[in-house]
Design a protein around this motif. Structure first.
Motif, PDB file in Angstrom:
ATOM      1  N   LEU A 141      41.970  16.909  15.745  1.00 50.44           N
ATOM      2  CA  LEU A 141      42.764  17.903  16.469  1.00 50.44           C
ATOM      3  C   LEU A 141      43.818  17.245  17.352  1.00 50.44           C
ATOM      4  O   LEU A 141      44.944  17.746  17.475  1.00 50.44           O
ATOM      5  CB  LEU A 141      41.853  18.804  17.300  1.00 50.44           C
ATOM      6  CG  LEU A 141      40.982  19.775  16.499  1.00 50.44           C
ATOM      7  CD1 LEU A 141      40.024  20.513  17.430  1.00 50.44           C
ATOM      8  CD2 LEU A 141      41.839  20.749  15.711  1.00 50.44           C
ATOM      9  N   TYR A 142      43.459  16.117  17.954  1.00 51.25           N
ATOM     10  CA  TYR A 142      44.429  15.372  18.769  1.00 51.25           C
ATOM     11  C   TYR A 142      45.611  14.933  17.908  1.00 51.25           C
ATOM     12  O   TYR A 142      46.778  15.090  18.293  1.00 51.25           O
ATOM     13  CB  TYR A 142      43.752  14.161  19.423  1.00 51.25           C
ATOM     14  CG  TYR A 142      44.723  13.215  20.060  1.00 51.25           C
ATOM     15  CD1 TYR A 142      45.333  13.516  21.279  1.00 51.25           C
ATOM     16  CD2 TYR A 142      45.065  12.011  19.439  1.00 51.25           C
ATOM     17  CE1 TYR A 142      46.239  12.650  21.857  1.00 51.25           C
ATOM     18  CE2 TYR A 142      45.974  11.138  20.012  1.00 51.25           C
ATOM     19  CZ  TYR A 142      46.563  11.465  21.217  1.00 51.25           C
ATOM     20  OH  TYR A 142      47.473  10.609  21.795  1.00 51.25           O
ATOM     21  N   ASN A 143      45.322  14.383  16.727  1.00 50.78           N
ATOM     22  CA  ASN A 143      46.395  13.937  15.840  1.00 50.78           C
ATOM     23  C   ASN A 143      47.217  15.110  15.308  1.00 50.78           C
ATOM     24  O   ASN A 143      48.419  14.990  15.101  1.00 50.78           O
ATOM     25  CB  ASN A 143      45.827  13.118  14.672  1.00 50.78           C
ATOM     26  CG  ASN A 143      45.489  11.714  15.106  1.00 50.78           C
ATOM     27  OD1 ASN A 143      46.327  10.992  15.613  1.00 50.78           O
ATOM     28  ND2 ASN A 143      44.242  11.332  14.932  1.00 50.78           N
ATOM     29  N   PHE A 144      46.578  16.232  15.089  1.00 54.14           N
ATOM     30  CA  PHE A 144      47.305  17.419  14.654  1.00 54.14           C
ATOM     31  C   PHE A 144      48.281  17.863  15.735  1.00 54.14           C
ATOM     32  O   PHE A 144      49.428  18.226  15.455  1.00 54.14           O
ATOM     33  CB  PHE A 144      46.305  18.534  14.329  1.00 54.14           C
ATOM     34  CG  PHE A 144      46.937  19.813  13.871  1.00 54.14           C
ATOM     35  CD1 PHE A 144      47.488  19.913  12.613  1.00 54.14           C
ATOM     36  CD2 PHE A 144      46.984  20.906  14.719  1.00 54.14           C
ATOM     37  CE1 PHE A 144      48.085  21.093  12.183  1.00 54.14           C
ATOM     38  CE2 PHE A 144      47.576  22.091  14.307  1.00 54.14           C
ATOM     39  CZ  PHE A 144      48.122  22.182  13.036  1.00 54.14           C
ATOM     40  N   ARG A 145      47.836  17.813  16.967  1.00 54.09           N
ATOM     41  CA  ARG A 145      48.685  18.236  18.089  1.00 54.09           C
ATOM     42  C   ARG A 145      49.860  17.279  18.293  1.00 54.09           C
ATOM     43  O   ARG A 145      50.967  17.699  18.637  1.00 54.09           O
ATOM     44  CB  ARG A 145      47.847  18.342  19.346  1.00 54.09           C
ATOM     45  CG  ARG A 145      48.634  18.854  20.520  1.00 54.09           C
ATOM     46  CD  ARG A 145      47.730  19.087  21.708  1.00 54.09           C
ATOM     47  NE  ARG A 145      48.512  19.411  22.869  1.00 54.09           N
ATOM     48  CZ  ARG A 145      48.599  20.610  23.402  1.00 54.09           C
ATOM     49  NH1 ARG A 145      47.916  21.599  22.891  1.00 54.09           N
ATOM     50  NH2 ARG A 145      49.336  20.820  24.468  1.00 54.09           N
ATOM     51  N   THR A 146      49.612  15.977  18.096  1.00 57.52           N
ATOM     52  CA  THR A 146      50.687  14.997  18.292  1.00 57.52           C
ATOM     53  C   THR A 146      51.615  14.905  17.091  1.00 57.52           C
ATOM     54  O   THR A 146      52.629  14.212  17.155  1.00 57.52           O
ATOM     55  CB  THR A 146      50.106  13.602  18.609  1.00 57.52           C
ATOM     56  OG1 THR A 146      49.263  13.189  17.536  1.00 57.52           O
ATOM     57  CG2 THR A 146      49.350  13.610  19.919  1.00 57.52           C
ATOM     58  N   GLY A 147      51.260  15.562  15.990  1.00 64.10           N
ATOM     59  CA  GLY A 147      52.149  15.584  14.832  1.00 64.10           C
ATOM     60  C   GLY A 147      51.837  14.534  13.781  1.00 64.10           C
ATOM     61  O   GLY A 147      52.576  14.390  12.816  1.00 64.10           O
ATOM     62  N   ARG A 156      50.238  14.051  10.911  1.00 64.57           N
ATOM     63  CA  ARG A 156      49.558  14.860   9.894  1.00 64.57           C
ATOM     64  C   ARG A 156      48.618  14.043   9.020  1.00 64.57           C
ATOM     65  O   ARG A 156      47.549  14.503   8.654  1.00 64.57           O
ATOM     66  CB  ARG A 156      50.577  15.568   9.013  1.00 64.57           C
ATOM     67  CG  ARG A 156      51.286  16.672   9.705  1.00 64.57           C
ATOM     68  CD  ARG A 156      52.199  17.363   8.745  1.00 64.57           C
ATOM     69  NE  ARG A 156      52.719  18.569   9.347  1.00 64.57           N
ATOM     70  CZ  ARG A 156      53.469  19.424   8.721  1.00 64.57           C
ATOM     71  NH1 ARG A 156      53.802  19.218   7.470  1.00 64.57           N
ATOM     72  NH2 ARG A 156      53.902  20.492   9.345  1.00 64.57           N
ATOM     73  N   SER A 203      45.462  13.234  10.892  1.00 64.39           N
ATOM     74  CA  SER A 203      44.750  14.487  11.128  1.00 64.39           C
ATOM     75  C   SER A 203      44.003  14.915   9.864  1.00 64.39           C
ATOM     76  O   SER A 203      42.833  15.315   9.930  1.00 64.39           O
ATOM     77  CB  SER A 203      45.743  15.576  11.545  1.00 64.39           C
ATOM     78  OG  SER A 203      45.087  16.816  11.646  1.00 64.39           O
TER      79      SER A 203
END
Length: 106
Positions: free
Chosen positions: A63-69, A71, A74
């Motif tokens: 989720l952290y990687n999804f939020r930071t972009g 992909r 994530s």
């Protein structure tokens, strides 16, 4: 003028007293607290908490990687989460089978 009546003894069938004998044979009962029960379960099957922690870590990092972009990472973490969940389910099933096997031996 006191009238005393003799005490009468009532005979009960043995079937009605079985629970008393069972309680005497089983000894004192001390309920365990929630913390004690959790620690006992962790000691019986330590792989389940490990799988749960791995699942939570993969989910959080994904989720952290999804939020930071990020992909790609994530997506990898979501796949790792699925693998960790699978490991946890297998550990649960193995623990149940082992516990069932121990009860049959007794």
């Amino acid at each position: 003028m006191s009238s005393q009546t003799p005490q009468q003894k009532v005979q009960l069938p043995d079937e009605e007293l079985d629970w008393i004998q069972m309680r005497i044979e089983s000894g004192p009962v001390f309920p365990e607290s929630t913390k004690e029960k959790m620690m006992r379960k962790i000691k019986e099957n330590p792989l389940v908490p490990i799988g749960c922690i791995a699942t939570a870590c993969a989910l959080g990092y994904g989720l952290y990687n999804f939020r930071t972009g990020n992909r790609r990472m994530s997506q990898m973490m979501m796949r790792a989460r699925i693998a960790a969940q699978g490991f946890t389910v297998v550990a649960l099933i193995a623990g149940v089978v082992m516990t069932y096997g121990k009860k049959d031996d007794k």
